[in-house]
Design a protein around this motif. Structure first.
Motif, PDB file in Angstrom:
ATOM      1  N   ASN A   1       0.485  -1.695   0.135  1.00  0.00           N
ATOM      2  CA  ASN A   1      -0.260   0.017   0.396  1.00  0.00           C
ATOM      3  C   ASN A   1       0.594   1.045  -0.158  1.00  0.00           C
ATOM      4  OD1 ASN A   1      -2.110  -1.453   0.323  1.00  0.00           O
ATOM      5  ND2 ASN A   1      -2.842  -1.197   2.034  1.00  0.00           N
ATOM      6  N   ARG A   2       2.117   1.507  -0.579  1.00  0.00           N
ATOM      7  CA  ARG A   2       3.541   2.324  -0.673  1.00  0.00           C
ATOM      8  C   ARG A   2       3.157   2.636  -2.174  1.00  0.00           C
ATOM      9  NH1 ARG A   2       7.386   3.757   3.978  1.00  0.00           N
ATOM     10  NH2 ARG A   2       4.899   4.097   4.735  1.00  0.00           N
TER      11      ARG A   2
ATOM     12  N   PHE B   1       4.071   7.809  -0.761  1.00  0.00           N
ATOM     13  CA  PHE B   1       3.027   8.230   0.183  1.00  0.00           C
ATOM     14  C   PHE B   1       2.120   7.068   0.588  1.00  0.00           C
ATOM     15  CE2 PHE B   1       3.624  10.811  -3.445  1.00  0.00           C
ATOM     16  CZ  PHE B   1       3.067  12.174  -2.669  1.00  0.00           C
ATOM     17  N   ASP B   2       1.587   6.761   1.637  1.00  0.00           N
ATOM     18  CA  ASP B   2       0.757   5.520   2.250  1.00  0.00           C
ATOM     19  C   ASP B   2      -0.587   5.507   1.273  1.00  0.00           C
ATOM     20  OD1 ASP B   2       2.471   4.129   3.533  1.00  0.00           O
ATOM     21  OD2 ASP B   2       1.925   5.763   4.768  1.00  0.00           O
ATOM     22  N   LEU B   3      -1.288   4.624   0.832  1.00  0.00           N
ATOM     23  CA  LEU B   3      -1.902   4.511  -0.597  1.00  0.00           C
ATOM     24  C   LEU B   3      -3.227   3.779  -0.097  1.00  0.00           C
ATOM     25  CD1 LEU B   3      -0.645   3.135  -3.858  1.00  0.00           C
ATOM     26  CD2 LEU B   3      -1.424   5.771  -2.853  1.00  0.00           C
TER      27      LEU B   3
ATOM     28  N   ILE C   1      -2.366  16.009  -4.584  1.00  0.00           N
ATOM     29  CA  ILE C   1      -1.941  15.419  -2.977  1.00  0.00           C
ATOM     30  C   ILE C   1      -2.949  17.249  -2.587  1.00  0.00           C
ATOM     31  CG2 ILE C   1       0.041  16.122  -2.280  1.00  0.00           C
ATOM     32  CD1 ILE C   1       0.034  13.698  -0.119  1.00  0.00           C
TER      33      ILE C   1
ATOM     34  N   THR D   1      -1.963  17.000   4.510  1.00  0.00           N
ATOM     35  CA  THR D   1      -2.129  15.684   4.926  1.00  0.00           C
ATOM     36  C   THR D   1      -2.848  15.134   5.082  1.00  0.00           C
ATOM     37  OG1 THR D   1      -0.564  15.116   5.169  1.00  0.00           O
ATOM     38  CG2 THR D   1       0.299  15.585   2.648  1.00  0.00           C
TER      39      THR D   1
ATOM     40  N   ARG E   1      -3.677   8.886  -3.082  1.00  0.00           N
ATOM     41  CA  ARG E   1      -3.818   8.523  -2.657  1.00  0.00           C
ATOM     42  C   ARG E   1      -4.583   7.544  -1.958  1.00  0.00           C
ATOM     43  NH1 ARG E   1      -1.333  11.098   2.973  1.00  0.00           N
ATOM     44  NH2 ARG E   1      -3.783  12.890   1.588  1.00  0.00           N
ATOM     45  N   THR E   2      -6.659   8.136  -1.927  1.00  0.00           N
ATOM     46  CA  THR E   2      -8.116   7.696  -1.738  1.00  0.00           C
ATOM     47  C   THR E   2      -7.863   7.012  -3.041  1.00  0.00           C
ATOM     48  OG1 THR E   2      -7.326   8.136   0.185  1.00  0.00           O
ATOM     49  CG2 THR E   2      -9.297   7.949  -0.962  1.00  0.00           C
TER      50      THR E   2
END
Length: 171
Positions: free
Chosen positions: A91-92, A108-110, A132, A136, A143-144
């Protein structure tokens, strides 16, 4: 009678000029309210912004766009451009950009759904952007929901129009 025709002619020209000006403004600009806190400190909830529909989108531009499966218009900052290298592991997402002769890397973390969508590519596709919010911790952004398509971009934010005390360009 001749005087009335002259006045009528001038009024007609004036109205035609106003219509042409209004049409140009309508095709080129959009005024939109900001809802939410995802762009703080640059923009505040309730601000009114002017978007240019014709300005080129470059890295770090603030843009207004809509998403097909979401309500309302979003205002976010462009971080990733078409052709930028990406690597998704779990998820990165690692985004590599090469501005001005050197390479910068962002991580970024997703969201799991976005990670599945973005995992399919190694570069940002043509006509797509990674965006973004400046704040944040609360921003709903790429990311979403993944890439933003160029066709969904309503314009580049140029100015804050309201509140009047904060009128000015947006960087």
């Amino acid at each position: 009678m001749k005087l009335y025709a002259k006045v009528f002619g001038k009024a007609l020209v004036f109205v035609a000029a106003l219509l042409i000006l209004f049409g140009w403004v309508h095709r080129s600009y959009l005024i939109h309210p900001v809802a939410g806190t995802s762009m703080q400190e640059a923009l505040q909830d309730g601000d009114r912004i002017l978007l240019s529909k014709r300005s080129p989108i470059v890295r770090y531009s603030v843009i207004g766009f809509s998403m097909p499966e979401e309500d309302g218009m979003f205002v976010k900052r462009v971080i990733g451009l078409p052709g930028d290298s990406v690597l998704v592991q779990g998820n990165r997402l690692v985004l590599s950009i090469g501005d001005e002769g050197f390479t910068t890397t962002y991580t970024f973390d997703l969201d799991a759904k976005a990670a599945r969508q973005l995992k399919k590519t190694t570069t940002i596709p043509e006509g797509h952007y990674f965006v973004i919010g400046d704040h944040t911790a609360v921003s709903k952004d790429s990311r979403t929901f993944g890439w933003v398509q160029a066709a969904d971009i309503e314009g580049k934010v140029q100015y804050r129009l309201y509140p009047f005390s904060a009128f000015g360009p947006i960087n």
